[in-house]
Every structure is written in structure tokens, then in C-alpha cells.
Design a protein around this motif. Sequence first.
Motif, PDB file in Angstrom:
ATOM      1  N   THR A  22       0.806  -1.229   0.000  1.00 15.37           N
ATOM      2  CA  THR A  22       0.000   0.000   0.000  1.00 15.37           C
ATOM      3  C   THR A  22       0.834   1.272   0.000  1.00 15.37           C
ATOM      4  O   THR A  22       0.338   2.332  -0.354  1.00 15.37           O
ATOM      5  CB  THR A  22      -0.966   0.028   1.206  1.00 15.37           C
ATOM      6  N   GLU A  23       2.110   1.179   0.353  1.00 16.67           N
ATOM      7  CA  GLU A  23       2.978   2.366   0.336  1.00 16.67           C
ATOM      8  C   GLU A  23       3.919   2.378  -0.872  1.00 16.67           C
ATOM      9  O   GLU A  23       4.729   3.278  -1.017  1.00 16.67           O
ATOM     10  CB  GLU A  23       3.782   2.453   1.635  1.00 16.67           C
ATOM     11  N   SER A  24       3.790   1.400  -1.747  1.00 15.19           N
ATOM     12  CA  SER A  24       4.667   1.288  -2.911  1.00 15.19           C
ATOM     13  C   SER A  24       4.039   1.960  -4.129  1.00 15.19           C
ATOM     14  O   SER A  24       2.828   2.166  -4.182  1.00 15.19           O
ATOM     15  CB  SER A  24       4.950  -0.183  -3.222  1.00 15.19           C
ATOM     16  N   ILE A  25       4.878   2.266  -5.102  1.00 10.61           N
ATOM     17  CA  ILE A  25       4.414   2.886  -6.343  1.00 10.61           C
ATOM     18  C   ILE A  25       4.818   2.018  -7.534  1.00 10.61           C
ATOM     19  O   ILE A  25       5.717   1.182  -7.430  1.00 10.61           O
ATOM     20  CB  ILE A  25       4.988   4.309  -6.528  1.00 10.61           C
ATOM     21  N   SER A  26       4.168   2.259  -8.650  1.00  2.53           N
ATOM     22  CA  SER A  26       4.518   1.548  -9.883  1.00  2.53           C
ATOM     23  C   SER A  26       5.924   1.947 -10.305  1.00  2.53           C
ATOM     24  O   SER A  26       6.329   3.102 -10.121  1.00  2.53           O
ATOM     25  CB  SER A  26       3.521   1.898 -10.986  1.00  2.53           C
ATOM     26  N   THR A  27       6.662   0.970 -10.863  1.00  2.00           N
ATOM     27  CA  THR A  27       8.068   1.194 -11.197  1.00  2.00           C
ATOM     28  C   THR A  27       8.416   0.566 -12.537  1.00  2.00           C
ATOM     29  O   THR A  27       8.084  -0.597 -12.780  1.00  2.00           O
ATOM     30  CB  THR A  27       8.978   0.546 -10.125  1.00  2.00           C
ATOM     31  N   ALA A  28       9.086   1.323 -13.398  1.00  2.47           N
ATOM     32  CA  ALA A  28       9.651   0.759 -14.622  1.00  2.47           C
ATOM     33  C   ALA A  28      10.931   0.033 -14.224  1.00  2.47           C
ATOM     34  O   ALA A  28      11.840   0.640 -13.665  1.00  2.47           O
ATOM     35  CB  ALA A  28       9.948   1.862 -15.631  1.00  2.47           C
ATOM     36  N   ARG A  39       6.603  -2.982 -12.891  1.00  2.00           N
ATOM     37  CA  ARG A  39       5.745  -3.462 -11.813  1.00  2.00           C
ATOM     38  C   ARG A  39       4.673  -2.398 -11.639  1.00  2.00           C
ATOM     39  O   ARG A  39       4.964  -1.246 -11.349  1.00  2.00           O
ATOM     40  CB  ARG A  39       6.491  -3.636 -10.501  1.00  2.00           C
ATOM     41  N   LEU A  40       3.426  -2.809 -11.845  1.00  2.00           N
ATOM     42  CA  LEU A  40       2.286  -1.916 -11.684  1.00  2.00           C
ATOM     43  C   LEU A  40       1.646  -2.204 -10.337  1.00  2.00           C
ATOM     44  O   LEU A  40       1.261  -3.342 -10.057  1.00  2.00           O
ATOM     45  CB  LEU A  40       1.281  -2.150 -12.819  1.00  2.00           C
ATOM     46  N   VAL A  41       1.559  -1.184  -9.483  1.00  2.83           N
ATOM     47  CA  VAL A  41       0.969  -1.314  -8.162  1.00  2.83           C
ATOM     48  C   VAL A  41      -0.380  -0.613  -8.191  1.00  2.83           C
ATOM     49  O   VAL A  41      -0.471   0.559  -8.555  1.00  2.83           O
ATOM     50  CB  VAL A  41       1.881  -0.687  -7.078  1.00  2.83           C
ATOM     51  N   LEU A  42      -1.434  -1.348  -7.826  1.00  2.00           N
ATOM     52  CA  LEU A  42      -2.790  -0.811  -7.859  1.00  2.00           C
ATOM     53  C   LEU A  42      -3.491  -1.021  -6.511  1.00  2.00           C
ATOM     54  O   LEU A  42      -3.669  -2.156  -6.088  1.00  2.00           O
ATOM     55  CB  LEU A  42      -3.618  -1.505  -8.948  1.00  2.00           C
ATOM     56  N   SER A 100      -0.184  -6.109  -7.111  1.00  2.00           N
ATOM     57  CA  SER A 100       0.973  -5.715  -7.912  1.00  2.00           C
ATOM     58  C   SER A 100       1.072  -6.688  -9.081  1.00  2.00           C
ATOM     59  O   SER A 100       0.836  -7.894  -8.929  1.00  2.00           O
ATOM     60  CB  SER A 100       2.270  -5.653  -7.096  1.00  2.00           C
ATOM     61  N   LEU A 101       1.386  -6.128 -10.241  1.00  2.00           N
ATOM     62  CA  LEU A 101       1.439  -6.881 -11.489  1.00  2.00           C
ATOM     63  C   LEU A 101       2.799  -6.695 -12.134  1.00  2.00           C
ATOM     64  O   LEU A 101       3.375  -5.609 -12.081  1.00  2.00           O
ATOM     65  CB  LEU A 101       0.366  -6.367 -12.465  1.00  2.00           C
ATOM     66  N   LEU A 102       3.292  -7.747 -12.762  1.00  2.00           N
ATOM     67  CA  LEU A 102       4.503  -7.660 -13.567  1.00  2.00           C
ATOM     68  C   LEU A 102       4.042  -7.613 -15.021  1.00  2.00           C
ATOM     69  O   LEU A 102       3.416  -8.553 -15.515  1.00  2.00           O
ATOM     70  CB  LEU A 102       5.413  -8.864 -13.330  1.00  2.00           C
ATOM     71  N   ILE A 103       4.332  -6.509 -15.692  1.00  2.00           N
ATOM     72  CA  ILE A 103       3.900  -6.320 -17.076  1.00  2.00           C
ATOM     73  C   ILE A 103       5.131  -6.294 -17.972  1.00  2.00           C
ATOM     74  O   ILE A 103       6.079  -5.555 -17.725  1.00  2.00           O
ATOM     75  CB  ILE A 103       3.084  -5.030 -17.219  1.00  2.00           C
ATOM     76  N   THR A 104       5.085  -7.133 -19.000  1.00  2.00           N
ATOM     77  CA  THR A 104       6.172  -7.218 -19.970  1.00  2.00           C
ATOM     78  C   THR A 104       5.598  -6.883 -21.337  1.00  2.00           C
ATOM     79  O   THR A 104       4.615  -7.480 -21.764  1.00  2.00           O
ATOM     80  CB  THR A 104       6.778  -8.635 -19.994  1.00  2.00           C
ATOM     81  N   ILE A 105       6.210  -5.910 -22.016  1.00  2.00           N
ATOM     82  CA  ILE A 105       5.713  -5.441 -23.307  1.00  2.00           C
ATOM     83  C   ILE A 105       6.810  -5.583 -24.349  1.00  2.00           C
ATOM     84  O   ILE A 105       7.934  -5.104 -24.148  1.00  2.00           O
ATOM     85  CB  ILE A 105       5.288  -3.963 -23.230  1.00  2.00           C
ATOM     86  N   THR A 106       6.479  -6.242 -25.448  1.00  2.00           N
ATOM     87  CA  THR A 106       7.377  -6.283 -26.595  1.00  2.00           C
ATOM     88  C   THR A 106       7.179  -4.981 -27.355  1.00  2.00           C
ATOM     89  O   THR A 106       6.064  -4.671 -27.792  1.00  2.00           O
ATOM     90  CB  THR A 106       7.048  -7.473 -27.514  1.00  2.00           C
TER      91      THR A 106
END
Length: 116
Positions: A22-28, A39-42, A100-106
Amino acid sequence: MAIDHAASGEVIDIRPLGSKLTESISTALFKSSQLEVLRLVLPTGKTVPEHQVSGEMTIQCLEGAVELRAHARTQVLQAGHLMRLAGNVPYEIHAIDNASLLITITLMHEDAKVGT
């Protein structure tokens, strides 16, 4: 301002954030000419509005739960679930629990130019 990204050979910790979620932010985590990982934090109730990317992508739920709407249906992703989306598929994400999600984009040529 440039964002520091992981270097080739650098270990990246993607374990669940647990009590720090809850205190974390999304990070490239890193971006190269062909690949972007973040990492997308929602927090519960947060929605990522419908959009799309031109390259293929994966969305892996590391913790919590989200509803992911794509291909005219809504599916729940919970910790340990992974979904692949083809390029140019519109999608929307809604957090039904802190997640939290790990998103990988080509990256395609036009994606690689954004933000560089």
C-alpha cells in the motif's frame, strides 16, 4: 528526468511486496529497444482505463487480485496468474484487491520512441 533501469545481468527482486504494497508505487524495471518490464501497483478500486500497445504483452499478477477486461470479457487474475495479450488488443485493469502486477511489453518501433 531519466529513470534508472536495471542493467544487463542485474538481479531484480519481483517478490510480492506484502505489507509494503500500500505504500509502494509503480516502477519501470527496465526498457530496451525491444522490451519493457514494469511493476504496476494498484490499490483496491483503482482502474487503469482502456488502452492498448502495439506489441504483444504479458500481465502477471504477483499479489492481490484484478479484473482484466479484454476480448469483450472480464477475467479475474489472482496471484500466480498470467495473461498474454496480442498487440493492439484494448484492455482495462481494475483492482479488486490491493495488487501488484509484472507487465512485460514487446516494443514495436513506435512504442520504443515513447519516453526515450
